[in-house]
Scaffold this motif. Structure first.
Motif, PDB file in Angstrom:
ATOM      1  N   ASN A 208       7.827  12.274  11.909  1.00 12.85           N
ATOM      2  CA  ASN A 208       9.186  11.716  11.881  1.00 12.85           C
ATOM      3  C   ASN A 208       9.536  11.019  13.183  1.00 12.85           C
ATOM      4  N   GLU A 209       8.993  11.500  14.284  1.00 12.68           N
ATOM      5  CA  GLU A 209       9.331  10.925  15.584  1.00 12.68           C
ATOM      6  C   GLU A 209       8.533   9.661  15.894  1.00 12.68           C
ATOM      7  N   ASN A 210       7.331   9.550  15.366  1.00 11.51           N
ATOM      8  CA  ASN A 210       6.436   8.488  15.834  1.00 11.51           C
ATOM      9  C   ASN A 210       6.082   7.436  14.796  1.00 11.51           C
ATOM     10  N   MET A 211       6.382   7.642  13.531  1.00 10.60           N
ATOM     11  CA  MET A 211       5.879   6.698  12.540  1.00 10.60           C
ATOM     12  C   MET A 211       6.701   6.714  11.258  1.00 10.60           C
ATOM     13  N   ILE A 212       6.457   5.717  10.431  1.00 15.63           N
ATOM     14  CA  ILE A 212       6.986   5.668   9.074  1.00 15.63           C
ATOM     15  C   ILE A 212       5.969   6.335   8.156  1.00 15.63           C
ATOM     16  N   PHE A 213       6.449   7.179   7.262  1.00 12.77           N
ATOM     17  CA  PHE A 213       5.561   7.952   6.402  1.00 12.77           C
ATOM     18  C   PHE A 213       5.744   7.478   4.961  1.00 12.77           C
ATOM     19  N   TRP A 214       4.657   6.989   4.367  1.00 16.37           N
ATOM     20  CA  TRP A 214       4.699   6.519   2.973  1.00 16.37           C
ATOM     21  C   TRP A 214       3.616   7.244   2.183  1.00 16.37           C
ATOM     22  N   GLY A 215       3.948   7.655   0.980  1.00 21.71           N
ATOM     23  CA  GLY A 215       2.977   8.338   0.136  1.00 21.71           C
ATOM     24  C   GLY A 215       3.170   8.004  -1.320  1.00 21.71           C
ATOM     25  N   CYS A 216       2.104   8.190  -2.094  1.00 20.98           N
ATOM     26  CA  CYS A 216       2.175   7.951  -3.523  1.00 20.98           C
ATOM     27  C   CYS A 216       0.986   8.628  -4.196  1.00 20.98           C
ATOM     28  N   ASP A 217       1.150   8.915  -5.472  1.00 17.39           N
ATOM     29  CA  ASP A 217       0.095   9.543  -6.269  1.00 17.39           C
ATOM     30  C   ASP A 217      -0.847   8.450  -6.775  1.00 17.39           C
ATOM     31  N   VAL A 218      -2.175   8.666  -6.595  1.00 22.31           N
ATOM     32  CA  VAL A 218      -3.146   7.655  -7.015  1.00 22.31           C
ATOM     33  C   VAL A 218      -3.205   7.524  -8.529  1.00 22.31           C
ATOM     34  N   ASN A 219      -2.592   8.460  -9.251  1.00 24.13           N
ATOM     35  CA  ASN A 219      -2.570   8.354 -10.708  1.00 24.13           C
ATOM     36  C   ASN A 219      -1.481   7.395 -11.191  1.00 24.13           C
ATOM     37  N   SER A 220      -0.593   6.979 -10.311  1.00 24.53           N
ATOM     38  CA  SER A 220       0.431   6.003 -10.677  1.00 24.53           C
ATOM     39  C   SER A 220      -0.083   4.593 -10.394  1.00 24.53           C
ATOM     40  N   ASN A 221       0.594   3.615 -10.940  1.00 24.92           N
ATOM     41  CA  ASN A 221       0.186   2.220 -10.762  1.00 24.92           C
ATOM     42  C   ASN A 221       0.236   1.811  -9.290  1.00 24.92           C
ATOM     43  N   GLU A 222       1.333   2.183  -8.595  1.00 23.72           N
ATOM     44  CA  GLU A 222       1.460   1.810  -7.194  1.00 23.72           C
ATOM     45  C   GLU A 222       0.398   2.505  -6.356  1.00 23.72           C
ATOM     46  N   GLY A 223       0.208   3.806  -6.589  1.00 26.34           N
ATOM     47  CA  GLY A 223      -0.809   4.521  -5.842  1.00 26.34           C
ATOM     48  C   GLY A 223      -2.205   3.995  -6.096  1.00 26.34           C
ATOM     49  N   TYR A 224      -2.470   3.609  -7.351  1.00 27.65           N
ATOM     50  CA  TYR A 224      -3.790   3.068  -7.687  1.00 27.65           C
ATOM     51  C   TYR A 224      -4.048   1.754  -6.959  1.00 27.65           C
ATOM     52  N   ARG A 225      -3.043   0.890  -6.918  1.00 24.98           N
ATOM     53  CA  ARG A 225      -3.218  -0.398  -6.240  1.00 24.98           C
ATOM     54  C   ARG A 225      -3.471  -0.196  -4.743  1.00 24.98           C
ATOM     55  N   VAL A 226      -2.718   0.715  -4.143  1.00 22.17           N
ATOM     56  CA  VAL A 226      -2.933   0.974  -2.715  1.00 22.17           C
ATOM     57  C   VAL A 226      -4.296   1.619  -2.494  1.00 22.17           C
ATOM     58  N   SER A 227      -4.734   2.449  -3.446  1.00 17.41           N
ATOM     59  CA  SER A 227      -6.065   3.051  -3.342  1.00 17.41           C
ATOM     60  C   SER A 227      -7.150   1.993  -3.344  1.00 17.41           C
ATOM     61  N   ARG A 228      -6.966   0.949  -4.165  1.00 18.57           N
ATOM     62  CA  ARG A 228      -7.946  -0.140  -4.182  1.00 18.57           C
ATOM     63  C   ARG A 228      -7.968  -0.884  -2.857  1.00 18.57           C
ATOM     64  N   ILE A 229      -6.812  -0.911  -2.190  1.00 20.04           N
ATOM     65  CA  ILE A 229      -6.745  -1.563  -0.878  1.00 20.04           C
ATOM     66  C   ILE A 229      -7.413  -0.705   0.191  1.00 20.04           C
ATOM     67  N   MET A 230      -7.139   0.595   0.168  1.00 26.59           N
ATOM     68  CA  MET A 230      -7.652   1.501   1.198  1.00 26.59           C
ATOM     69  C   MET A 230      -9.130   1.822   1.003  1.00 26.59           C
ATOM     70  N   ARG A 231      -9.601   1.838  -0.254  1.00 25.68           N
ATOM     71  CA  ARG A 231     -10.992   2.137  -0.569  1.00 25.68           C
ATOM     72  C   ARG A 231     -11.431   3.479   0.035  1.00 25.68           C
ATOM     73  N   GLU A 232     -10.600   4.504  -0.186  1.00 27.25           N
ATOM     74  CA  GLU A 232     -10.922   5.832   0.315  1.00 27.25           C
ATOM     75  C   GLU A 232     -12.062   6.434  -0.506  1.00 27.25           C
ATOM     76  N   ALA A 233     -12.778   7.369   0.087  1.00 28.83           N
ATOM     77  CA  ALA A 233     -13.921   7.999  -0.574  1.00 28.83           C
ATOM     78  C   ALA A 233     -13.563   9.334  -1.189  1.00 28.83           C
ATOM     79  N   THR A 234     -12.550  10.024  -0.651  1.00 25.33           N
ATOM     80  CA  THR A 234     -12.163  11.331  -1.171  1.00 25.33           C
ATOM     81  C   THR A 234     -10.718  11.587  -0.807  1.00 25.33           C
ATOM     82  N   TYR A 235     -10.207  12.721  -1.273  1.00 25.11           N
ATOM     83  CA  TYR A 235      -8.819  13.088  -1.048  1.00 25.11           C
ATOM     84  C   TYR A 235      -8.765  14.487  -0.444  1.00 25.11           C
ATOM     85  N   PRO A 236      -7.658  14.828   0.186  1.00 29.27           N
ATOM     86  CA  PRO A 236      -6.494  13.995   0.531  1.00 29.27           C
ATOM     87  C   PRO A 236      -6.879  12.923   1.551  1.00 29.27           C
ATOM     88  N   PHE A 237      -6.131  11.819   1.533  1.00 23.92           N
ATOM     89  CA  PHE A 237      -6.486  10.685   2.379  1.00 23.92           C
ATOM     90  C   PHE A 237      -5.264  10.222   3.157  1.00 23.92           C
TER      91      PHE A 237
END
Length: 450
Positions: A208-237
């Motif tokens: 809260n003091e140092n950054m903006i925190f954004w999160g989403c579930d990869v099972n949703s459309n928004e989370g899936y699109r961001v997952s394609r951008i991040m190209r993570e290998a495993t979770y949590p990420f």
């Protein structure tokens, strides 16, 4: 869409895909109607080379193919086939041997689970396609936050309530770190990570003091699109982004499965300390730009005020010059009118002078002598026939250059105005009693005879 928005999307597309060719990036975005998420998703899912884009139409969300998360082939392709220029890989810190042993033992299970889950998601997307109009990025985020708080409570870092693109823009605008959390409710480490790491007091206060925190579930459309951008290998990420050269760049990637809160905090603190000078420089540049803009605005304001004063001064000068010219024109017009009047008066006097009857001889008994006293003291004297009318006296007095234009003849004794009441019946001098002589005053018609 204006040029500034296009330039921003172009820079964001370059940082997410790692493509250095600006023309190629622009043509790709134009091909997908400047839809950043669809363009990034298509580029990250195509391995055929530069010519692949032309043969792939804009993908429908219901027909997209989820990559096999965590598969060895995908990890190899991510590390070898693509080297995104925006990704700064952190220095790996040594972990206890027990964590390494657990990761090795669980690797086949993770691989099998990720493969089966990806296949089911792909089949579900084919059987139950989601229309583009049904995608609601902000709604997906809000739904995830509600689910997270319902399951883990509200003691957690404050989530950014907006789309991923909104969060990126907010971090860029405010020159802050952006921490992205991709949540997979089906992963074995998710429960422990959310309760022990995300909801911990230390992580909550630090984030809260140092950054903006954004999160989403990869099972949703928004989370899936961001997952394609991040190209993570495993979770949590977790991914930490910050501003570099006016672009948001990933500076730390944390695949936090099995990591303790201390390990996650160490990675975050290390990444923040390493990249804080970048934000300080960015803030300094922003401040300099702000001051430069303010200075330019001040200078522009002063210039405009000076210009306004000059224009006002010029306007007043023009008005004064126009006033002088108008006065000159009025004076010339008056002079012309006076000249015309004098010329007309001269012609009228000449006509009257020619129409006067001849003056009788000095010894004629049928004549009378009339003395005219002009307003300036001058005197005119002439003999007239007794049968001449008063009009002849008026014409004679009018012919004098010193006479008035409009006047009345007044007899001295008895004092009486000699007016012509009717032009059809003008009395003669004898009828008016002006024989054998008379003395008349040439008086201004507007002057009181008394």
């Amino acid at each position: 869409m204006n040029e500034d928005e296009k330039s921003e999307k172009l820079a964001h597309f370059q940082e997410l895909t790692g493509i250095g060719d600006l023309d190629r990036c622009r043509s790709t975005l134009e091909h997908y109607n400047w839809n950043l998420e669809v363009a990034v998703e298509s580029m990250l899912s195509v391995d055929e080379g530069e010519g692949a884009m032309a043969s792939h139409p804009v993908p429908e969300p219901g027909l997209r193919q989820r990559r096999v998360v965590g598969s060895l082939q995908d990890i190899t392709r991510t590390q070898v086939g693509r080297q995104p220029v925006h990704m700064v890989m952190p220095v790996q810190r040594h972990q206890p041997w027990s964590n390494w042993l657990a990761d090795i033992v669980l690797l086949p299970f993770r691989f099998a689970f990720s493969t089966v889950w990806s296949i089911f998601r792909f089949l579900g997307a084919l059987l139950f396609p989601v229309s583009q109009s049904a995608i609601n990025s902000v709604g997906d985020v809000i739904q995830f936050i509600s689910m997270f708080e319902e399951q883990y409570g509200d003691s957690h870092p404050q989530f950014f309530r907006g789309s991923y693109e909104d969060a990126v823009n907010a971090a860029r605008r405010d020159v802050r770190f952006l921490l992205v959390y991709l949540h997979s409710r089906d992963h074995m480490h998710t429960e422990q990570f959310c309760r022990e790491v995300v909801c911990s007091v230390g992580v909550t206060e630090y984030v809260n003091e140092n950054m903006i925190f954004w999160g989403c579930d990869v099972n949703s459309n928004e989370g899936y699109r961001v997952s394609r951008i991040m190209r993570e290998a495993t979770y949590p990420f977790l991914a930490l982004l910050c501003v570099q050269d006016s672009r948001m760049v990933i500076v730390e990637r944390i695949e936090a499965g099995g990591m303790s809160v201390d390990d996650v905090m160490a990675r975050l603190v290390g990444a923040v300390e390493t990249n804080e000078p970048l934000l300080v420089a960015a803030r300094s540049d922003r401040q300099q730009r702000t001051e430069s803009v303010a200075l330019r605005e001040q200078q522009d304001k002063a210039y405009l005020e000076s210009l306004r004063q000059d224009q006002e001064k010029e306007r007043r000068q023009q008005e004064e010059q126009e006033r002088i010219r108008q006065e000159e024109r009025d004076q010339q017009r008056k002079q012309q009118q006076q000249q015309d009047m004098q010329e007309l008066l001269a012609r009228q006097r000449e006509e009257k002078r020619r129409s006067l009857p001849l003056e009788p001889d000095a010894g004629s008994k049928d004549s009378t002598k009339v003395l005219f006293r002009l307003p300036d003291g001058r005197r005119l004297e002439r003999r007239f026939a007794k049968t001449d009318t008063l009009q002849v006296l008026y014409d004679y007095a009018f012919c004098s250059e010193e006479s008035l234009q409009k006047f009345v003849l007044v007899s001295s004794f008895p004092r009486k105005e000699l007016r012509i009441e009717s032009t059809s019946n003008v009395p003669t001098l004898e009828e008016a009693g002006l024989i054998p002589s008379a003395s008349l005053f040439v008086q201004n018609e507007d002057t009181d005879s008394d």
